[in-house]
Design an enzyme around this catalytic site. Structure first.
Site, PDB file in Angstrom:
ATOM      1  N   HIS A  17      40.203  43.840  46.103  1.00 15.19           N
ATOM      2  CA  HIS A  17      38.811  44.146  45.760  1.00 15.19           C
ATOM      3  C   HIS A  17      38.007  44.470  47.015  1.00 15.19           C
ATOM      4  O   HIS A  17      37.239  45.429  47.043  1.00 15.19           O
ATOM      5  CB  HIS A  17      38.142  42.947  45.066  1.00 15.19           C
ATOM      6  CG  HIS A  17      38.712  42.604  43.735  1.00 15.19           C
ATOM      7  ND1 HIS A  17      39.098  41.317  43.418  1.00 15.19           N
ATOM      8  CD2 HIS A  17      38.944  43.345  42.627  1.00 15.19           C
ATOM      9  CE1 HIS A  17      39.534  41.285  42.174  1.00 15.19           C
ATOM     10  NE2 HIS A  17      39.459  42.512  41.669  1.00 15.19           N
ATOM     11  N   LYS A  41      35.528  34.946  27.506  1.00 13.42           N
ATOM     12  CA  LYS A  41      36.493  34.427  28.464  1.00 13.42           C
ATOM     13  C   LYS A  41      35.916  33.254  29.230  1.00 13.42           C
ATOM     14  O   LYS A  41      34.778  33.298  29.680  1.00 13.42           O
ATOM     15  CB  LYS A  41      36.863  35.517  29.486  1.00 13.42           C
ATOM     16  CG  LYS A  41      37.899  36.487  29.031  1.00 13.42           C
ATOM     17  CD  LYS A  41      38.321  37.340  30.211  1.00 13.42           C
ATOM     18  CE  LYS A  41      39.497  38.213  29.880  1.00 13.42           C
ATOM     19  NZ  LYS A  41      39.895  39.027  31.024  1.00 13.42           N
ATOM     20  N   ARG A  90      45.790  50.056  40.757  1.00 13.94           N
ATOM     21  CA  ARG A  90      46.983  49.551  41.432  1.00 13.94           C
ATOM     22  C   ARG A  90      48.235  50.285  40.994  1.00 13.94           C
ATOM     23  O   ARG A  90      49.148  50.482  41.766  1.00 13.94           O
ATOM     24  CB  ARG A  90      47.174  48.056  41.137  1.00 13.94           C
ATOM     25  CG  ARG A  90      46.127  47.166  41.732  1.00 13.94           C
ATOM     26  CD  ARG A  90      46.273  45.774  41.209  1.00 13.94           C
ATOM     27  NE  ARG A  90      46.028  45.824  39.760  1.00 13.94           N
ATOM     28  CZ  ARG A  90      45.900  44.779  38.988  1.00 13.94           C
ATOM     29  NH1 ARG A  90      46.027  43.580  39.472  1.00 13.94           N
ATOM     30  NH2 ARG A  90      45.659  44.911  37.703  1.00 13.94           N
ATOM     31  N   SER A 128      43.712  39.039  40.524  1.00 14.13           N
ATOM     32  CA  SER A 128      43.074  37.718  40.464  1.00 14.13           C
ATOM     33  C   SER A 128      43.960  36.734  39.713  1.00 14.13           C
ATOM     34  O   SER A 128      44.060  35.559  40.078  1.00 14.13           O
ATOM     35  CB  SER A 128      41.710  37.820  39.783  1.00 14.13           C
ATOM     36  OG  SER A 128      40.831  38.599  40.561  1.00 14.13           O
TER      37      SER A 128
END
Length: 167
Positions: A17, A41, A90, A128
């Site tokens: 990040h 979440k 990614r 993460s």
């Protein structure tokens, strides 16, 4: 003034990040790191804690700002006069999801553009989720997240570990 928004959950922020933030800050006059509030979440860190950790990491970058938001990202962007959304990629699997999201955002707000930025090769495996898994099992996260927030992440993992009464 060119304003870009880099949205995400950043739970926690990783070196991947930070790489995207630094590279975006070199391109745009102002970069807003927008921390998504997702009521469905339960995060590793609260929204307020994530904002605080990110501010700790980007504090030296004079054109980077950190805010949380809920609702539609394009609405947040309109309120901030931002025309570009930065998305880090990614792998090909990230592209398919982000491409569909960019089309939806374009439909909702035609003046917003999405800029895809490939992660550095050294961060291509990093997420993460993987950082949380490593730290929860006692592994070293050095080199995966900024050094100055490692103690915060380890403390949270230890606190969570105690709460679930694992041996």
């Amino acid at each position: 003034m060119s304003v870009a928004v880099y949205p995400g959950s950043f739970d926690p922020i990783t070196n991947g990040h930070v790489d995207i933030i630094e590279r975006s800050a070199a391109i745009f006059d102002k970069v807003i790191v927008a921390v998504l509030v997702n009521p469905e979440k339960k995060g590793f860190f609260s929204i307020e804690e994530r904002v605080k950790l990110i501010k700790k990491v980007v504090g030296r970058m004079t054109n980077v700002y950190v805010e949380s938001f809920s609702g539609l990202l394009v609405d947040f962007m309109k309120q901030r006069n931002a025309k570009v959304m930065v998305k880090g990629l990614r792998a090909v699997s990230d592209f398919e999801y982000e491409f569909n999201m960019s089309l939806m955002n374009k439909k909702l707000c035609p003046e917003v553009e999405t800029m895809f930025m490939m992660t550095s090769a050294m961060n291509s495996f990093l997420s993460s989720t993987s950082v949380k898994q490593v730290v929860m099992f006692g592994g070293s996260i050095k080199g995966l997240v900024p050094d100055d927030i490692i103690p915060d992440i380890v403390k949270r993992a230890n606190d969570n570990h105690k709460k679930i009464n694992c041996p």
